[in-house]
Design a protein around this motif. Structure first.
Motif, PDB file in Angstrom:
ATOM      1  N   HIS A  37      64.358  74.876  41.563  1.00 40.24           N
ATOM      2  CA  HIS A  37      63.331  75.642  42.266  1.00 40.24           C
ATOM      3  C   HIS A  37      63.921  76.895  42.910  1.00 40.24           C
ATOM      4  O   HIS A  37      64.751  76.813  43.814  1.00 40.24           O
ATOM      5  CB  HIS A  37      62.681  74.756  43.329  1.00 40.24           C
ATOM      6  N   MET A  72      56.773  73.388  37.054  1.00 38.21           N
ATOM      7  CA  MET A  72      57.957  73.889  37.751  1.00 38.21           C
ATOM      8  C   MET A  72      58.901  74.625  36.805  1.00 38.21           C
ATOM      9  O   MET A  72      59.761  75.387  37.244  1.00 38.21           O
ATOM     10  CB  MET A  72      58.710  72.727  38.408  1.00 38.21           C
ATOM     11  N   GLY A 126      68.385  68.419  42.792  1.00 40.28           N
ATOM     12  CA  GLY A 126      67.385  69.478  42.734  1.00 40.28           C
ATOM     13  C   GLY A 126      68.037  70.842  42.635  1.00 40.28           C
ATOM     14  O   GLY A 126      68.515  71.382  43.633  1.00 40.28           O
ATOM     15  N   THR A 147      62.640  58.436  41.285  1.00 38.80           N
ATOM     16  CA  THR A 147      61.746  59.330  42.019  1.00 38.80           C
ATOM     17  C   THR A 147      60.957  58.546  43.057  1.00 38.80           C
ATOM     18  O   THR A 147      60.958  57.309  43.070  1.00 38.80           O
ATOM     19  CB  THR A 147      60.723  60.007  41.084  1.00 38.80           C
ATOM     20  N   LEU A 167      64.714  70.926  47.853  1.00 38.67           N
ATOM     21  CA  LEU A 167      63.610  70.053  47.448  1.00 38.67           C
ATOM     22  C   LEU A 167      62.293  70.432  48.124  1.00 38.67           C
ATOM     23  O   LEU A 167      61.810  71.545  47.941  1.00 38.67           O
ATOM     24  CB  LEU A 167      64.006  68.594  47.716  1.00 38.67           C
ATOM     25  N   ASN A 168      61.724  69.537  48.945  1.00 45.58           N
ATOM     26  CA  ASN A 168      60.381  69.797  49.484  1.00 45.58           C
ATOM     27  C   ASN A 168      60.379  70.699  50.716  1.00 45.58           C
ATOM     28  O   ASN A 168      59.384  70.758  51.438  1.00 45.58           O
ATOM     29  CB  ASN A 168      59.667  68.476  49.806  1.00 45.58           C
ATOM     30  N   ASP A 210      61.891  68.690  39.350  1.00 45.21           N
ATOM     31  CA  ASP A 210      62.996  69.252  40.130  1.00 45.21           C
ATOM     32  C   ASP A 210      63.805  68.142  40.779  1.00 45.21           C
ATOM     33  O   ASP A 210      65.035  68.130  40.715  1.00 45.21           O
ATOM     34  CB  ASP A 210      62.443  70.210  41.189  1.00 45.21           C
ATOM     35  N   ASP A 211      63.116  67.184  41.389  1.00 43.31           N
ATOM     36  CA  ASP A 211      63.740  66.094  42.145  1.00 43.31           C
ATOM     37  C   ASP A 211      63.597  64.769  41.392  1.00 43.31           C
ATOM     38  O   ASP A 211      62.652  64.036  41.602  1.00 43.31           O
ATOM     39  CB  ASP A 211      63.071  66.001  43.517  1.00 43.31           C
ATOM     40  N   ASN A 257      55.498  60.550  41.698  1.00 40.90           N
ATOM     41  CA  ASN A 257      56.067  61.898  41.693  1.00 40.90           C
ATOM     42  C   ASN A 257      56.687  62.155  40.319  1.00 40.90           C
ATOM     43  O   ASN A 257      57.562  61.401  39.893  1.00 40.90           O
ATOM     44  CB  ASN A 257      57.130  62.026  42.786  1.00 40.90           C
ATOM     45  N   CYS A 307      53.993  67.890  44.094  1.00 42.65           N
ATOM     46  CA  CYS A 307      53.802  69.014  43.164  1.00 42.65           C
ATOM     47  C   CYS A 307      55.136  69.350  42.510  1.00 42.65           C
ATOM     48  O   CYS A 307      55.782  70.356  42.827  1.00 42.65           O
ATOM     49  CB  CYS A 307      53.234  70.223  43.898  1.00 42.65           C
ATOM     50  N   ASP A 308      55.557  68.479  41.615  1.00 42.65           N
ATOM     51  CA  ASP A 308      56.884  68.593  41.006  1.00 42.65           C
ATOM     52  C   ASP A 308      56.800  68.249  39.522  1.00 42.65           C
ATOM     53  O   ASP A 308      57.595  67.478  39.001  1.00 42.65           O
ATOM     54  CB  ASP A 308      57.859  67.656  41.736  1.00 42.65           C
ATOM     55  N   ARG A 313      56.171  73.091  47.598  1.00 43.21           N
ATOM     56  CA  ARG A 313      56.493  71.690  47.851  1.00 43.21           C
ATOM     57  C   ARG A 313      56.575  71.367  49.343  1.00 43.21           C
ATOM     58  O   ARG A 313      56.605  70.204  49.721  1.00 43.21           O
ATOM     59  CB  ARG A 313      57.791  71.301  47.141  1.00 43.21           C
TER      60      ARG A 313
END
Length: 379
Positions: free
Chosen positions: A187, A334, A184, A105, A317-318, A113-114, A109, A329-330, A323
């Motif tokens: 989300h 989530m 990811g 990551t 992802l973001n 998700d990621d 973070n 914010c992961d 995000r």
């Protein structure tokens, strides 16, 4: 009798009123336990790596740690690899299928998700495929990989392709028929205006941009990146698996996730090195759509001899939902009901895809089992 036996072995799960092949509770456990804290420095990554290896070995797969040195920083990285061998492994008759996700990551973070979601899907797909092997024959080899250092110039996937995959092909003359990179897949945001895209998106992919606009720029899709012509067959096969999985779940989920396909012409980018040069970004505009581990398969050192059919799956992802404004914010928040349903759908599609690509004889019973289970109340 055969159907009853399968019923006892598989955990076709009803969660949030949704019946799936993938065991969502297991994936929630894996994400919560070892894929929801930062995996940036070596201490953090080593904890996750040990847990990933244990999870793969728990489903009967031997795993190995593939260490490598980052070519620019001299840092040591480590991929986790598990091989589910087919009967022709090590010979020219084998066909190789790769399912992969990065486990590292960005700093600080949590990476749910990621890319905790991608790693959890790889582990769950490995579990289901290993269980199927106790009941059904399978022709071809599946390689599961969790990469290190995606966020450091894709060093882990590059090392895997160059140090492990290409030498295996050269030694055995086996063919790589599919590589799937998952980055990811958790989300899901079905609200108008929740989906952003890179500035180059509308110019490079006008048809896809029109399609996204017709969906009111909602983040209710999975994006699949591929190369024009080279990966078309793979896109078609995965789309078939995805659409069938969506159909099987449609009665239990009012939302209908769709697939946004981005087909790229990368003829003017001849190597992975050029991908990071400003001139390549300016001339092609594809940099935002290539900056993940699929590029290691696109731009490998034997590219002039053969191509590796590859697809990249992402929820963007973001670029989606909150995000866009808060990259970090992961966390565990989530894992909402809606997001877990999306993860279940994606994992089911990956399992179907592996069954077909590896030529498992289970392909003839998956739908029957779904239909059977959909008529049963699971406590």
């Amino acid at each position: 009798m055969r159907l009853i036996l399968i019923f006892t072995v598989f955990y076709f799960v009803e969660i949030y009123g949704l019946t799936t092949i993938a065991d969502v509770d297991r994936m929630k456990h894996d994400i919560s336990k070892f894929l929801s804290i930062s995996r940036h420095n070596e201490t953090e990554k080593s904890v996750a790596r040990v847990a990933i290896k244990r999870a793969l070995e728990a489903v009967g797969l031997s795993s190995m740690t593939h260490t490598f040195i980052h070519e620019e920083t001299n840092e040591i990285g480590a991929n986790v690899i598990a091989v589910q061998k087919g009967p022709h492994f090590g010979t020219s008759q084998d066909r190789l299928v790769v399912l992969s996700a990065n486990y590292d990551t960005l700093e600080d973070n949590p990476g749910v998700d990621d890319n905790g979601s991608g790693v959890a899907a790889v582990i769950e797909a490995a579990r289901i495929m290993s269980t199927l092997d106790t009941l059904y024959s399978r022709m071809y080899t599946i390689i599961y990989v969790c990469y290190d250092m995606k966020h450091k110039s894709l060093a882990g996937s590059h090392a895997f392709v160059e140090d492990i995959l290409l030498p295996l092909v050269e030694r055995t003359n086996a063919e790589i028929i599919a590589a799937v990179v998952v980055d990811g897949i958790l989300h899901f945001d079905p609200f108008p205006g929740s989906q952003a895209m890179p500035a180059e998106f509308e110019t490079l992919f006008p048809d896809a941009a029109h399609e996204l606009h017709s969906h009111s720029h909602m983040g209710d899709f999975i994006q699949i990146n591929s190369r024009s012509r080279i990966d078309d067959h793979l896109v078609h096969l995965f789309s078939k698996s995805y659409n069938r999985s969506s159909e099987m779940l449609s009665d239990d989920w009012p939302f209908h996730p769709w697939m946004l396909s981005l087909k790229m012409d990368i003829a003017n980018i001849t190597s992975l090195d050029r991908l990071y040069k400003k001139v390549a970004r300016d001339q092609n505009g594809l940099h935002p759509f290539l900056f993940s581990d699929h590029s290691s398969f696109f731009f490998h050192s034997k590219k002039n001899d053969f191509e590796i059919p590859t697809i990249y799956l992402t929820d963007t992802l973001n670029l989606r939902g909150v995000r866009q404004y808060c990259v970090q914010c992961d966390g565990l928040y989530m894992m909402t009901e809606q997001n877990m349903k999306f993860l279940a759908l994606m994992t089911d599609a990956l399992i179907r895809f592996l069954i077909e690509m590896s030529q498992s004889s289970a392909i003839g019973v998956v739908d029957d089992l779904y239909s059977f289970m959909f008529n049963i109340d699971v406590e």
